[in-house]
Motif scaffolding. Sequence first.
Motif, PDB file in Angstrom:
ATOM      1  N   VAL A 222      27.127  73.960   1.099  1.00 52.76           N
ATOM      2  CA  VAL A 222      26.434  72.884   0.378  1.00 52.76           C
ATOM      3  C   VAL A 222      25.330  72.280   1.239  1.00 52.76           C
ATOM      4  CG1 VAL A 222      26.712  70.637  -0.737  1.00 52.76           C
ATOM      5  CG2 VAL A 222      28.483  72.387  -1.010  1.00 52.76           C
ATOM      6  N   VAL A 223      25.630  72.059   2.521  1.00 56.25           N
ATOM      7  CA  VAL A 223      24.634  71.483   3.430  1.00 56.25           C
ATOM      8  C   VAL A 223      23.475  72.465   3.633  1.00 56.25           C
ATOM      9  CG1 VAL A 223      24.217  70.636   5.771  1.00 56.25           C
ATOM     10  CG2 VAL A 223      26.317  70.000   4.570  1.00 56.25           C
ATOM     11  N   GLY A 224      23.797  73.758   3.799  1.00 55.26           N
ATOM     12  CA  GLY A 224      22.761  74.774   3.942  1.00 55.26           C
ATOM     13  C   GLY A 224      21.876  74.851   2.708  1.00 55.26           C
ATOM     14  N   PHE A 225      22.485  74.701   1.532  1.00 53.05           N
ATOM     15  CA  PHE A 225      21.732  74.666   0.275  1.00 53.05           C
ATOM     16  C   PHE A 225      20.743  73.503   0.295  1.00 53.05           C
ATOM     17  CE2 PHE A 225      21.192  73.093  -4.067  1.00 53.05           C
ATOM     18  CZ  PHE A 225      20.827  74.247  -4.750  1.00 53.05           C
ATOM     19  N   ILE A 276      33.472  62.008  14.406  1.00 52.59           N
ATOM     20  CA  ILE A 276      32.527  61.085  15.042  1.00 52.59           C
ATOM     21  C   ILE A 276      31.129  61.711  15.139  1.00 52.59           C
ATOM     22  CG2 ILE A 276      32.822  61.759  17.471  1.00 52.59           C
ATOM     23  CD1 ILE A 276      32.962  58.731  18.099  1.00 52.59           C
ATOM     24  N   VAL A 277      31.036  63.025  14.970  1.00 51.98           N
ATOM     25  CA  VAL A 277      29.740  63.707  14.954  1.00 51.98           C
ATOM     26  C   VAL A 277      29.302  64.026  13.522  1.00 51.98           C
ATOM     27  CG1 VAL A 277      28.421  65.707  15.750  1.00 51.98           C
ATOM     28  CG2 VAL A 277      30.179  64.713  17.223  1.00 51.98           C
ATOM     29  N   ILE A 278      30.235  64.518  12.706  1.00 56.25           N
ATOM     30  CA  ILE A 278      29.883  64.990  11.363  1.00 56.25           C
ATOM     31  C   ILE A 278      29.367  63.868  10.471  1.00 56.25           C
ATOM     32  CG2 ILE A 278      30.808  65.916   9.198  1.00 56.25           C
ATOM     33  CD1 ILE A 278      30.491  68.122  11.126  1.00 56.25           C
ATOM     34  N   TYR A 279      30.081  62.753  10.377  1.00 59.88           N
ATOM     35  CA  TYR A 279      29.660  61.687   9.466  1.00 59.88           C
ATOM     36  C   TYR A 279      28.274  61.140   9.812  1.00 59.88           C
ATOM     37  CZ  TYR A 279      34.359  61.590   7.405  1.00 59.88           C
ATOM     38  OH  TYR A 279      35.524  61.919   6.756  1.00 59.88           O
ATOM     39  N   PRO A 280      28.017  60.747  11.075  1.00 58.02           N
ATOM     40  CA  PRO A 280      26.657  60.278  11.407  1.00 58.02           C
ATOM     41  C   PRO A 280      25.593  61.363  11.200  1.00 58.02           C
ATOM     42  CG  PRO A 280      28.207  59.635  13.121  1.00 58.02           C
ATOM     43  CD  PRO A 280      28.928  60.593  12.225  1.00 58.02           C
ATOM     44  N   SER A 281      25.940  62.641  11.500  1.00 60.00           N
ATOM     45  CA  SER A 281      24.967  63.725  11.355  1.00 60.00           C
ATOM     46  C   SER A 281      24.507  63.865   9.903  1.00 60.00           C
ATOM     47  CB  SER A 281      25.568  65.051  11.832  1.00 60.00           C
ATOM     48  OG  SER A 281      25.777  65.050  13.219  1.00 60.00           O
ATOM     49  N   LEU A 282      25.454  63.815   8.963  1.00 54.71           N
ATOM     50  CA  LEU A 282      25.091  63.972   7.557  1.00 54.71           C
ATOM     51  C   LEU A 282      24.309  62.762   7.042  1.00 54.71           C
ATOM     52  CD1 LEU A 282      28.283  65.707   6.098  1.00 54.71           C
ATOM     53  CD2 LEU A 282      26.055  66.724   6.617  1.00 54.71           C
ATOM     54  N   VAL A 284      22.332  60.816   8.929  1.00 56.59           N
ATOM     55  CA  VAL A 284      20.998  60.944   9.525  1.00 56.59           C
ATOM     56  C   VAL A 284      20.201  62.038   8.817  1.00 56.59           C
ATOM     57  CG1 VAL A 284      19.758  61.659  11.614  1.00 56.59           C
ATOM     58  CG2 VAL A 284      21.646  60.031  11.783  1.00 56.59           C
ATOM     59  N   PHE A 285      20.848  63.131   8.475  1.00 59.70           N
ATOM     60  CA  PHE A 285      20.194  64.224   7.751  1.00 59.70           C
ATOM     61  C   PHE A 285      19.685  63.732   6.394  1.00 59.70           C
ATOM     62  CE2 PHE A 285      21.020  68.666   5.696  1.00 59.70           C
ATOM     63  CZ  PHE A 285      19.664  68.891   5.612  1.00 59.70           C
ATOM     64  N   ALA A 286      20.504  62.982   5.684  1.00 59.53           N
ATOM     65  CA  ALA A 286      20.092  62.458   4.374  1.00 59.53           C
ATOM     66  C   ALA A 286      18.904  61.511   4.509  1.00 59.53           C
ATOM     67  CB  ALA A 286      21.269  61.745   3.706  1.00 59.53           C
ATOM     68  N   ILE A 287      18.931  60.636   5.527  1.00 59.34           N
ATOM     69  CA  ILE A 287      17.811  59.720   5.764  1.00 59.34           C
ATOM     70  C   ILE A 287      16.541  60.511   6.082  1.00 59.34           C
ATOM     71  CG2 ILE A 287      16.894  57.930   7.313  1.00 59.34           C
ATOM     72  CD1 ILE A 287      19.820  56.960   7.651  1.00 59.34           C
ATOM     73  N   VAL A 373      22.385  65.596  -2.501  1.00 55.22           N
ATOM     74  CA  VAL A 373      23.282  66.728  -2.264  1.00 55.22           C
ATOM     75  C   VAL A 373      23.949  66.601  -0.904  1.00 55.22           C
ATOM     76  CG1 VAL A 373      23.345  69.242  -1.844  1.00 55.22           C
ATOM     77  CG2 VAL A 373      22.054  68.322  -3.784  1.00 55.22           C
ATOM     78  N   ILE A 374      23.196  66.167   0.091  1.00 52.87           N
ATOM     79  CA  ILE A 374      23.737  66.002   1.442  1.00 52.87           C
ATOM     80  C   ILE A 374      24.810  64.913   1.470  1.00 52.87           C
ATOM     81  CG2 ILE A 374      23.153  65.353   3.819  1.00 52.87           C
ATOM     82  CD1 ILE A 374      20.258  66.489   3.010  1.00 52.87           C
ATOM     83  N   LEU A 375      24.558  63.814   0.776  1.00 47.94           N
ATOM     84  CA  LEU A 375      25.572  62.749   0.711  1.00 47.94           C
ATOM     85  C   LEU A 375      26.804  63.218  -0.044  1.00 47.94           C
ATOM     86  CD1 LEU A 375      23.300  59.626   0.068  1.00 47.94           C
ATOM     87  CD2 LEU A 375      24.437  60.287   2.201  1.00 47.94           C
ATOM     88  N   ALA A 376      26.605  64.059  -1.053  1.00 46.03           N
ATOM     89  CA  ALA A 376      27.749  64.639  -1.760  1.00 46.03           C
ATOM     90  C   ALA A 376      28.548  65.532  -0.817  1.00 46.03           C
ATOM     91  CB  ALA A 376      27.269  65.432  -2.969  1.00 46.03           C
ATOM     92  N   ALA A 377      27.868  66.234   0.074  1.00 47.12           N
ATOM     93  CA  ALA A 377      28.542  67.073   1.058  1.00 47.12           C
ATOM     94  C   ALA A 377      29.376  66.229   2.020  1.00 47.12           C
ATOM     95  CB  ALA A 377      27.519  67.896   1.842  1.00 47.12           C
ATOM     96  N   LEU A 378      28.890  65.018   2.323  1.00 43.91           N
ATOM     97  CA  LEU A 378      29.646  64.107   3.179  1.00 43.91           C
ATOM     98  C   LEU A 378      30.985  63.754   2.542  1.00 43.91           C
ATOM     99  CD1 LEU A 378      28.201  61.118   5.141  1.00 43.91           C
ATOM    100  CD2 LEU A 378      30.267  60.810   3.811  1.00 43.91           C
TER     101      LEU A 378
END
Length: 403
Positions: A222-225, A276-282, A284-287, A373-378
């Motif tokens: 989903v994130v790659g999409f 602690i890495v995944i949640y902030p990463s997604l 930041v990616f969405a922003i 989509v990225i937030l949905a992946a979160l």
Amino acid sequence: MSKEKLWTKNFTIVSLINFLVVLVYFLLIVTIGGYAVEQFHASTSVAGLVSSIFIIGSLVGRLLTGRMIEGTGSKKTLVIGLILVILASGFYFVTLNLPLLLMNRLFHGVAVGVASTATGTIIAQSVPKSRRGEGIGFFSLSAVLATAIGPFVGMLFTRYTDFQMIFMFNLLLAAICLAISFAVKPPVISIPKKESKQAEKGFKLSNYLEYKAVPISFVALVVGFGYSGVLSFLSFYAKEIHLVDAAGFFFLVYSIMLLLSRPFSGRLMDAKGANIVIYPSLIVFAIGMVLFSQSYIGVILLVSAALIGLGYGNFVSVAQTIAIQVSPTHRFGLATSTFYILYDLGLGAGPYLLGYLIPITGYRGLFLYMAGVILAALVLYYFLHGRIEKELRGNRAGALQEN
């Protein structure tokens, strides 16, 4: 207590092989379409197929490799993959028409799928358990650097030389990879007798996929999409918003941010866990994607590149580490191939599907939707892995103490 050694001979050689294999892949991505047009007078759509059919081959190669590693071992699989890469690199000299070129691109994709899955498996087998997040983070930088340097080298070749020199250069790099691969000595991984016997009993999906790695791999799909649109449509978007010059530095800024952050994110995962890495990463990616969709000046476009590199880039390495950590040691090859099959599927199918949305949403609207989509992946990550990460981390810590 001193840290276990990370930069061993195995780690360094395998990372170099991965860098060179991926460099050739991205060098050809930006040049082979032009070769098809110039040499065989291919249409734009056919030239695109010549470039993208490689991904289909890579998926096939990855699907076969996990089972191959269990049967023949990771080093033999790597050597086989690199021999196939050499053959594919040589076949470019005798592709006398478009059908042959398409067949060789498919074959080259299979070869790279085998070789790159083998390198990822050897790294997973070799890095210390206590430093797995950091180790895989450093290893994945080899691919990140290749994605930046490969297109740059490809453009230099097309400007100053001909395609025959490109093919010769690729063949030389493939030969170097094979030569140094014989110095690799991965650890011996024993397969439980029960599972070895089960694997011999006809066709089973579990012989080709590692089920425990599927949840996090699906999140990666989903994130790659969500990211695939940036990869495929950046040049078109940049022309539309009149930021072509700034866009030329997009992946450079992306790569620099990854180089600066990836070592820290890997250590943080090893110390505190994946969440602690995944949640902030997604987030930041969405922003970054929102900024990307609303870029009106070059500075904003490049800030979005930094945020996307920080968010998306670190997510991928940590997600790959999770896929390996949740899987049994003797199935690391299957876990690696499972992760890349689903992840590549998101990257490969994304541009095709998103292409239908662009006439409706426009580029800005499309990238804004991708932030959703990225937030949905979160949220998906929370339900598929995040909520049990603490429990799994406790189990891994207990296993490390016992060892």
